[in-house]
Design a protein around this motif. Structure first.
Motif, mmCIF file in Angstrom:
data_model
loop_
_atom_site.group_PDB
_atom_site.id
_atom_site.type_symbol
_atom_site.label_atom_id
_atom_site.label_comp_id
_atom_site.label_asym_id
_atom_site.label_seq_id
_atom_site.Cartn_x
_atom_site.Cartn_y
_atom_site.Cartn_z
ATOM 1 N N TYR A 166 72.150 -15.428 27.820
ATOM 2 C CA TYR A 166 72.621 -14.130 27.342
ATOM 3 C C TYR A 166 72.402 -14.003 25.836
ATOM 4 C CZ TYR A 166 75.541 -10.221 26.028
ATOM 5 O OH TYR A 166 75.963 -9.038 25.482
ATOM 6 N N GLY A 167 72.762 -15.060 25.103
ATOM 7 C CA GLY A 167 72.628 -15.010 23.651
ATOM 8 C C GLY A 167 71.191 -14.733 23.237
ATOM 9 N N VAL A 168 70.252 -15.366 23.944
ATOM 10 C CA VAL A 168 68.848 -15.155 23.643
ATOM 11 C C VAL A 168 68.454 -13.704 23.927
ATOM 12 C CG1 VAL A 168 66.542 -15.694 24.444
ATOM 13 C CG2 VAL A 168 68.147 -17.531 23.970
ATOM 14 N N LEU A 169 68.877 -13.185 25.074
ATOM 15 C CA LEU A 169 68.445 -11.852 25.494
ATOM 16 C C LEU A 169 69.071 -10.765 24.625
ATOM 17 C CD1 LEU A 169 68.704 -12.285 29.346
ATOM 18 C CD2 LEU A 169 66.611 -12.085 28.024
ATOM 19 N N ALA A 170 70.354 -10.931 24.290
ATOM 20 C CA ALA A 170 71.043 -9.876 23.554
ATOM 21 C C ALA A 170 70.988 -10.116 22.051
ATOM 22 C CB ALA A 170 72.492 -9.788 24.024
ATOM 23 N N GLU A 171 70.340 -11.198 21.642
ATOM 24 C CA GLU A 171 70.244 -11.558 20.231
ATOM 25 C C GLU A 171 71.620 -11.699 19.602
ATOM 26 O OE1 GLU A 171 67.471 -8.967 18.342
ATOM 27 O OE2 GLU A 171 65.912 -9.425 19.802
ATOM 28 N N VAL A 172 72.450 -12.488 20.281
ATOM 29 C CA VAL A 172 73.784 -12.799 19.787
ATOM 30 C C VAL A 172 73.807 -14.295 19.525
ATOM 31 C CG1 VAL A 172 76.217 -12.874 20.409
ATOM 32 C CG2 VAL A 172 74.809 -10.975 21.163
ATOM 33 N N SER A 173 74.564 -14.717 18.510
ATOM 34 C CA SER A 173 74.635 -16.143 18.218
ATOM 35 C C SER A 173 75.191 -16.914 19.408
ATOM 36 C CB SER A 173 75.506 -16.366 16.986
ATOM 37 O OG SER A 173 76.254 -17.546 17.135
ATOM 38 N N ILE A 174 74.472 -17.966 19.802
ATOM 39 C CA ILE A 174 74.895 -18.749 20.961
ATOM 40 C C ILE A 174 76.176 -19.510 20.654
ATOM 41 C CG2 ILE A 174 74.230 -20.724 22.388
ATOM 42 C CD1 ILE A 174 71.348 -19.583 22.186
ATOM 43 N N GLY A 175 76.285 -19.991 19.403
ATOM 44 C CA GLY A 175 77.510 -20.670 18.999
ATOM 45 C C GLY A 175 78.715 -19.753 19.169
ATOM 46 N N SER A 176 78.574 -18.491 18.753
ATOM 47 C CA SER A 176 79.678 -17.538 18.897
ATOM 48 C C SER A 176 80.009 -17.291 20.361
ATOM 49 C CB SER A 176 79.331 -16.189 18.254
ATOM 50 O OG SER A 176 78.945 -16.374 16.935
ATOM 51 N N MET A 177 78.965 -17.177 21.201
ATOM 52 C CA MET A 177 79.210 -16.965 22.625
ATOM 53 C C MET A 177 80.026 -18.136 23.190
ATOM 54 S SD MET A 177 78.167 -14.172 23.887
ATOM 55 C CE MET A 177 78.307 -14.491 25.638
ATOM 56 N N PHE A 178 79.642 -19.351 22.800
ATOM 57 C CA PHE A 178 80.364 -20.532 23.283
ATOM 58 C C PHE A 178 81.844 -20.444 22.927
ATOM 59 C CE2 PHE A 178 76.656 -23.820 23.441
ATOM 60 C CZ PHE A 178 76.197 -23.188 24.560
ATOM 61 N N ILE A 179 82.082 -20.145 21.651
ATOM 62 C CA ILE A 179 83.471 -20.100 21.185
ATOM 63 C C ILE A 179 84.214 -18.974 21.905
ATOM 64 C CG2 ILE A 179 84.938 -19.831 19.165
ATOM 65 C CD1 ILE A 179 83.243 -22.331 19.061
ATOM 66 N N ALA A 180 83.520 -17.836 22.076
ATOM 67 C CA ALA A 180 84.164 -16.680 22.700
ATOM 68 C C ALA A 180 84.553 -16.957 24.145
ATOM 69 C CB ALA A 180 83.232 -15.466 22.641
ATOM 70 N N GLY A 181 83.851 -17.873 24.801
ATOM 71 C CA GLY A 181 84.124 -18.127 26.209
ATOM 72 C C GLY A 181 85.393 -18.937 26.448
ATOM 73 N N ILE A 182 85.928 -19.563 25.403
ATOM 74 C CA ILE A 182 87.038 -20.503 25.614
ATOM 75 C C ILE A 182 88.265 -19.783 26.191
ATOM 76 C CG2 ILE A 182 88.638 -22.095 24.502
ATOM 77 C CD1 ILE A 182 86.427 -22.782 22.533
ATOM 78 N N ILE A 183 88.740 -18.727 25.505
ATOM 79 C CA ILE A 183 89.977 -18.067 25.967
ATOM 80 C C ILE A 183 89.793 -17.454 27.362
ATOM 81 C CG2 ILE A 183 91.661 -16.261 25.465
ATOM 82 C CD1 ILE A 183 91.310 -16.788 22.549
ATOM 83 N N PRO A 184 88.733 -16.658 27.594
ATOM 84 C CA PRO A 184 88.561 -16.129 28.958
ATOM 85 C C PRO A 184 88.485 -17.233 30.014
ATOM 86 C CG PRO A 184 87.115 -14.981 27.453
ATOM 87 C CD PRO A 184 87.725 -16.109 26.672
ATOM 88 N N GLY A 185 87.821 -18.343 29.691
ATOM 89 C CA GLY A 185 87.739 -19.450 30.642
ATOM 90 C C GLY A 185 89.118 -20.002 30.958
ATOM 91 N N VAL A 186 89.932 -20.168 29.920
ATOM 92 C CA VAL A 186 91.283 -20.688 30.132
ATOM 93 C C VAL A 186 92.117 -19.678 30.927
ATOM 94 C CG1 VAL A 186 93.414 -21.349 28.955
ATOM 95 C CG2 VAL A 186 91.220 -22.181 28.110
ATOM 96 N N ILE A 187 91.964 -18.387 30.619
ATOM 97 C CA ILE A 187 92.717 -17.370 31.362
ATOM 98 C C ILE A 187 92.390 -17.447 32.849
ATOM 99 C CG2 ILE A 187 92.908 -14.875 31.775
ATOM 100 C CD1 ILE A 187 92.668 -14.433 28.821
ATOM 101 N N ILE A 188 91.108 -17.535 33.164
ATOM 102 C CA ILE A 188 90.729 -17.571 34.577
ATOM 103 C C ILE A 188 91.231 -18.855 35.231
ATOM 104 C CG2 ILE A 188 88.745 -17.703 36.143
ATOM 105 C CD1 ILE A 188 87.409 -15.607 34.513
ATOM 106 N N ALA A 189 91.132 -19.967 34.517
ATOM 107 C CA ALA A 189 91.646 -21.226 35.076
ATOM 108 C C ALA A 189 93.146 -21.100 35.349
ATOM 109 C CB ALA A 189 91.363 -22.377 34.118
ATOM 110 N N LEU A 190 93.885 -20.524 34.404
ATOM 111 C CA LEU A 190 95.323 -20.339 34.606
ATOM 112 C C LEU A 190 95.587 -19.405 35.782
ATOM 113 C CD1 LEU A 190 96.760 -20.114 30.978
ATOM 114 C CD2 LEU A 190 96.963 -21.976 32.638
#
Lengths: 439, 184
Positions: A166-190
């Motif tokens: 996604y980061g490559v296609l949308a030209e978004v920083s991959i590092g930022s995408m990684f960090i951004a995924g943490i909270i949503p991932g935890v929410i779904i796990a919870l």
């Protein structure tokens, strides 16, 4: 025929070719090249654009993350780290209702932080968790559904191959995408944890065959030292990768290389790796990453053709004309992604949809990181929906039990899809959940 | 594909294959790419360690990594194709193969032929660029510190396109051979 009509005709041809089974990379290159040729009425341009896509398009430091993270994921999978994580989680949760189910989710969440591939999680935990859950009296449907359902955390909790794509296609920083995924991932796990606990507390007959788990009583307790010893390797990898990324000490590519080296060390120390096996791991890494990278090359050509034809603009105008508003557009987009998830694999959906959707989303005022997380959750739901739910297929294939029907696993995964759907709405309404850590 | 990792392949050695020179060529190319990936991992780790602890960063790792991607893809693409590992949606074709095997084979053969054409096109598109960069002595890196000519990388695209074309053509021939006895 004007360019936009031509663009839509080519999208139609592309969808038709993909559905009848032409490899997706081949489809995207041929429709992309033919599109460029027809739009500019210049065959030379098709050659030039293809040459660019295969060389400058792919020659990017960030693309090197893909083979490295695939290698790390495979090494972690064969080193039995997943089993240890599950053992520890099981031991910690032995007194909780539905503890084994929750342990599976928890172990998956931790495992997800060292692998970027849902399939690896599904395969590892099918072997580890399903027999254990069945032995403790859970139904096969619930056990397999839990493994398939929680395997999607693999791509949601960073590192994640889908986020790289996604980061490559949308030209978004991959590092930022990684960090951004943490909270949503935890929410779904919870969300999964709460759902399992509710089942175990209020409707145990839905998930258990026997009311009292027979094997629970006489299990030996694991000491603190043993638990620490078992969780140390994976926790140090998690800290290394996430810490390095979050502090900015590593670029994503470096995190991939260091993570792969760390996983290699763990596998060697635990004697899970001999030379022939290591070679097979490397070979598999090569086959998987060559396929993904080739898809990215093809997608580069295809998205260039789309923007040349003015397709994203046309859809954007159309959406505006309909007066859907930003969230109306998002809803429509997510629905299309979910529909595609029934027949296509996750990377291909991103390749086809993000070049169309990202410019529109941005014009409508979405943060592209927020948009990316939403799209990735929607794509991940596709891993669990019939008829093409690759996570479910993996569980079935790994278990290799002819008595177990594929429908049973799909049914078992259903509650997990519902939780993801609820979480998706929640995360869509509150962008801050995705962007809080990034800013 | 991210979704299509063959986890079973990690546990068991592949069954011994009958002699197949095409397979040997393609897997040989892929082996170079495989070693390259591992080397890249070591190089980046060395840079991280050198940079953080020894105050000795390695120059140009980012650029080397970027160009390596080209090599890694195109060395392994032929083998990927030959092992049927190109990503595709197979839910429909699988059903067609079951219900109407003849039609399924014909479609499969057509796909292989199209694939060969596309891979040939990829090689052909990269061909002029390779010669231009050779004639212009195009390089990447920092002059005086380290320079690497770019034409070998462009050459690898031509090679990879050719390997992919070969892989698809051989798959096509296999498919044809399987079709013929039925109709002959």
């Amino acid at each position: 025929m004007d360019d936009v009509t031509l663009g839509f005709a080519l999208i139609g041809a592309m969808v038709a070719l993909i559905v009848i089974g032409l490899p997706i990379g081949i489809t995207l290159i041929s429709t992309g090249a033919i599109g460029v040729w027809l739009i500019r009425d210049n065959p030379d341009l098709a050659f030039r654009f293809t040459a660019m896509a295969t060389y400058s398009g792919i020659q990017d430091y960030l693309f090197a993350t893909i083979p490295l993270f695939v290698l790390m994921g495979l090494l972690v999978s064969i080193s039995d780290v997943g089993k240890d994580t599950f053992d520890v989680a099981q031991n910690m949760l032995r007194r909780v209702k539905g503890g084994l189910g929750i342990a599976t989710v928890g172990a998956n969440a931790v495992f997800a932080a060292v692998t970027g591939v849902s399939i690896a999680s599904a395969a590892v935990f099918t072997k580890v968790a399903v027999p254990e859950m069945v032995r403790h009296g859970y139904t096969m449907r619930f056990a397999t559904g839990t493994v398939a359902g929680s395997s999607i955390l693999g791509m949601l909790i960073p590192p994640s191959l889908l986020m790289i794509v996604y980061g490559v296609l949308a030209e978004v920083s991959i590092g930022s995408m990684f960090i951004a995924g943490i909270i949503p991932g935890v929410i779904i796990a919870l969300g999964f944890v709460v759902m399992i606990w509710c089942y175990a507390t209020f409707a145990p007959h839905r998930i258990m065959e026997q009311a009292q788990s027979p094997a629970m009583r006489d299990e030996p307790l694991m000491g603190t030292a043993e638990m620490l010893g078992k969780s140390l390797p994976i926790l140090s990898l998690v800290v290394l990768i996430l810490g390095g990324l979050y502090s900015g000490f590593f670029t994503p590519t470096e995190a991939g290389a260091v993570g792969a080296a760390g996983a290699l060390l763990i596998a060697i120390i635990r004697r899970r790796l001999d030379a022939p096996k290591f070679w097979r791991v490397l070979r598999e890494t090569g086959l998987v990453s060559a396929a993904i990278l080739f898809l990215l090359i093809a997608a580069g050509l295809y998205s260039r053709m789309l923007s040349m034809a003015g397709v994203p603009n046309a859809i954007g105008d159309f959406v505006e004309h309909l007066g859907l508003g930003a969230y109306g557009f998002l809803l429509a987009f997510v629905l299309v992604v979910l529909l595609m998830g029934m027949i296509l694999d996750s990377t291909s959906i991103l390749l086809i949809m993000v070049p169309i959707g990202a410019p529109i989303a941005q014009a409508m005022g979405f943060d592209l990181i927020h948009f990316g997380i939403i799209v990735i959750i929607a794509v991940e739901m596709g891993l669990l929906t019939p008829p093409f739910g690759i996570s479910v297929f993996t569980v079935k294939a790994t278990l290799a039990d002819p008595k177990l029907g594929i429908e049973t696993i799909f049914a078992g995964a259903m509650p997990f899809i519902l939780v993801m759907g609820v979480a998706l709405v929640f995360i869509a309404i509150f962008p801050v959940l995705s962007t809080a850590l990034v800013k | 594909m991210a979704d299509e990792i063959d986890m079973a392949a990690l546990d068991a050695a592949a069954a011994p294959q009958p002699f197949d020179p095409v397979l040997m060529i393609l897997d040989g190319l892929a082996a170079i790419g495989t070693i390259w990936t591992f080397g890249l991992m070591l190089l980046i780790c060395a840079d991280v360690i050198g940079r953080s602890f020894l105050n000795m960063p390695i120059t140009g790792v980012a650029e080397i990594a970027a160009h390596s991607v080209v090599g890694i893809v195109f060395l392994q693409i032929g083998s990927t194709i030959y092992h049927h590992r190109m990503t595709r949606a197979d839910f429909l074709i699988e059903r067609i193969r079951r219900w109407a095997p003849g039609l399924g084979r014909a479609m499969e053969a057509l796909f292989y032929l199209l694939g060969a054409a596309v891979m040939f096109f990829v090689a052909q598109a990269a061909w002029p660029g390779m010669w231009t960069s050779m004639n212009l002595r195009e390089f990447f890196g920092v002059q005086g510190l380290f320079t690497v000519p770019t034409w070998p990388f462009r050459g690898l695209i031509v090679l990879g396109g050719g390997a992919g074309c070969l892989a698809y053509l051989v798959l096509f021939l296999h498919e044809m051979r399987r079709m013929l006895p039925r109709h002959g």
